[in-house]
Design an enzyme around this catalytic site. Sequence first.
Site, short mmCIF file in Angstrom:
data_model
loop_
_atom_site.label_atom_id
_atom_site.label_comp_id
_atom_site.label_asym_id
_atom_site.label_seq_id
_atom_site.Cartn_x
_atom_site.Cartn_y
_atom_site.Cartn_z
N ASP A 93 -9.03 3.74 -1.77
CA ASP A 93 -10.01 4.45 -0.71
C ASP A 93 -11.26 4.89 -1.35
O ASP A 93 -11.53 5.89 -1.34
CB ASP A 93 -9.14 5.19 0.17
CG ASP A 93 -8.05 4.59 0.83
OD1 ASP A 93 -7.90 3.46 0.91
OD2 ASP A 93 -7.18 5.49 1.21
N ASP B 14 0.80 -1.19 0.07
CA ASP B 14 -0.13 -0.09 -0.07
C ASP B 14 0.90 1.30 -0.07
O ASP B 14 2.21 1.05 0.21
CB ASP B 14 -1.05 -0.19 1.14
CG ASP B 14 -1.82 1.18 1.16
OD1 ASP B 14 -2.44 1.72 0.21
OD2 ASP B 14 -2.28 1.59 2.21
N GLU C 281 2.58 4.80 -4.19
CA GLU C 281 2.59 5.68 -5.38
C GLU C 281 3.74 6.27 -5.39
O GLU C 281 4.16 6.62 -6.69
CB GLU C 281 1.58 6.70 -5.20
CG GLU C 281 0.02 6.10 -5.18
CD GLU C 281 -0.40 5.15 -3.94
OE1 GLU C 281 0.20 5.70 -2.82
OE2 GLU C 281 -1.10 4.46 -4.35
C1 GLC Z 1 -4.71 3.71 2.80
C2 GLC Z 1 -4.96 2.16 2.19
C3 GLC Z 1 -6.04 1.59 3.07
C4 GLC Z 1 -5.51 1.41 4.39
C5 GLC Z 1 -4.93 2.40 4.95
C6 GLC Z 1 -4.14 2.11 6.24
O1 GLC Z 1 -5.70 4.31 2.95
O2 GLC Z 1 -5.62 2.53 0.99
O3 GLC Z 1 -6.87 0.43 2.45
O4 GLC Z 1 -6.40 0.52 5.33
O5 GLC Z 1 -4.24 3.21 4.08
O6 GLC Z 1 -3.19 1.32 6.04
#
Ligand code: GLC
Length: 811
Positions: free
Chosen positions: A483, A406, A409
């Site tokens: 998200d 995650d 980017e």
């Molecule tokens: C980002 C991710 C989400 C995750 C959060 C905390 O917002 O897109 O899926 O739960 O980070 O790690």
Amino acid sequence: MQTSETIHPDKSIDTVLEVAPKAPGRAARVTELDDSYVIHGQHANLLLTFLECGLFRIKLFHGNKPEFKAATVAVLSEAFQPVKADRTESPEAFEFRTSALRLIVEKETFALTVQTPEGELLMKQPTLSWTTRGSLSGSYVMGTDSHFYGLGEKTSFLDKRGERYAMWNSDVFAPHVPEIEALYESIPLLIHMHQTGTYGLFLDNPGRTDFDMRTHPDLFTIQCTTGEYDLYFIFGPQPKDVVGRYTKLTGRISMPPKWSLGYHQSRYSYMNQQEVLELARTFRERNIPCDVIHLDIHYMDQYRVFTFDKDRFPDPEGMMAELKKLGMRIVPIVDPGVKKDPKYPIYREGIENGYFCKKLEGELFIGDVWPGKSAFPDFTEDAVGKWWGEKHKFYVDLGITGIWNDMNEPAVFNESKTMDLDVIHGNNGDSKTHEELHNLYGMMMSKATFESLREQLGGERPFVLTRAGYSGVQRYAAVWTGDNRSFWEHMAMAIPMVLNLGLSGIPFTGPDIGGFAHHSTGQLLARWTQMGALFPFCRNHSVIDSVRQEPWSFGEETEAICRTYIELRYRWMPVLYTLFHEASRTGMPILRPLVLEYPHDPQVTNLSDQFLFGSSVLVAPVYRPDTEHRAVYIPEGEWIDYWSGEKHAGPKHILAHAPLHIMPMYIKAGAILAEEPLKQHADERTAASLTWNIYASGGSSEGTVYEDDGITYGYEQGAYNVIRMSTEAADGGMKLAWAYEHTGLPDADRSFLIRIKLAGFVPAAVEGLQRLEAGVIDREQSAAGWTYDEAAGEILIRTADTPQQILHIRA
Ligand code: GLC
């Protein structure tokens, strides 16, 4: 006192210089260079390579020496042996011909035209120009019959005509609305469909690129702000051909572990070990199939990757052992930001070895993310990827075989939302700025993770899930769409988003089911789970402090609906798995827009609220609250209502009745859908029998099942089966046949239950088989035989699973 700054040129109103963009000028001559051609212009040249008859690369360059190497790892140049074109020259133009197309370069204007061999216009690029500031732009003709697809993960409807998008991997928590131009993934592939044919344009540039189908009435433009104009023309003529060629160019998924195709449950975060175990037990107690629980950032010690928080998760080994007994897997989150803490070994090692991203002057790039001040590994360097990958031993030793990437980017909590553009990436000796390589960062992280897991897992298939990516990411990871929110609108938007991701070569995708941010409701979760159960990646995930949205959180009715559809996913696992196999071989998406299968049907060019699961299951989710009816478009052919058995002859629109427990689904006549006994997780041992649901139409039908062990790479050495089943009309009755087209697995010693629906005749006998009592045949242990269910109009046949057989069903 004033300084000279008073007369800074930027303060003058006279500094805006309107300079016309520059263009290659007249095309003067063509030379051959290795397997390529150089078209020499007055001011710039074009490198032209035919990778295949229907696939060529054009690259604008200045000077004498073009760089042949592909711009990024996205392109699998080794998959191609370039071909030579037949070349001719007239006073007006240079022409290159292959068996698939003609490329014409007008001498005077340097305009490029691509035609079919018969001379019909496919593509026209009137201009290709650049500015002295380094941006490059190509314009392309579009007509009133133009439709656009691909472009990866974008908001809005299926057809991108009239839209404008940027490729710049961005952490967008909100808003995901039609006007947002960039999200987490950047796939600079545009598919242009028009009456003469379909082609794709892939601009292999991992800096910012822009696709504009809005500004000009009869042109669209593709632009980059940095780097090279390195463009691949991918011929169709059908959309499927474009997807096939594009995925040959950028790669296809390898078979994922079967467990990763199961249902995943996630939340930001399941806060401790007890909660995780409780969750796993609840799934089993409530008989809701589930394979995976995701661990979000709270499992870590102050968000330090490759650690467990000792208070929240005091005994990860014990937890894993318990989960294993329940048949549950863990997929922990791993973000790229490494906490700046000299006592933290990962940070120290990274610093000591120079593995983190730096500025040209040597200053470390430090950005704020969950752990606070953090450094970021430079994944463009193989050595760094290898180091990072090896760190996953921490998880592998616990029995973890899947990782969730995650914030890659990379997301940074600053004004630009990402890494400073003047960071320098080593890029294995060919250093580039972050501005030039931005869109590659996330994919390179997943590549390092995937490759290293594959090495460490001793023959097991890893699973990697990523938020950010670039073309080719499908080779390394599944993608979830970031998200979203618990909005009905976001449920609806997930359909065209996932469909276009599929057309962009990425088949293993899905949104957070139930919605991530905001608060879900029972109805929304029920409807979203119905739909999500047929999406390639199926995970329920929600944000911290939102109302709980596990399947049982909203009472019995919602729970029962979620269970039914998740069960359907597991029953249909042979279909899903076979579709993944097809994706791995041909690049065809699992979830398909109707336009992929029916490109000539004008009703489906922008059909954004229906999809095909494979080619023969038409799905029309309900995506509005308190809605029991919806319009459904039935394309050509005969389609059978999955729930009622009612037949519909397309093309036509119908009004489907869909109370909350029903998601309208239609099976194409002639399809065969295989089911396996219900499992609570994909690797559960159950009776090995296989049920073939045959939607016989006029007697003829056909279906295939691909199967392997679901976990190793044995299939690459031939350890798989392909079973083909078919029927055809014969003497008023029917001939049923099946054969193993490939046999590579140990004997399953199982039986087949064959359900022939809508046979259209009453059977008198099935040659070689005894007639059995109704009700007996359904049992796994039933002897071979047949029966007829008059009420359902279904012929049921139970047989042994023999390598091949032909059965005559007499009317
Ligand atoms: C980002 C991710 C989400 C995750 C959060 C905390 O917002 O897109 O899926 O739960 O980070 O790690």
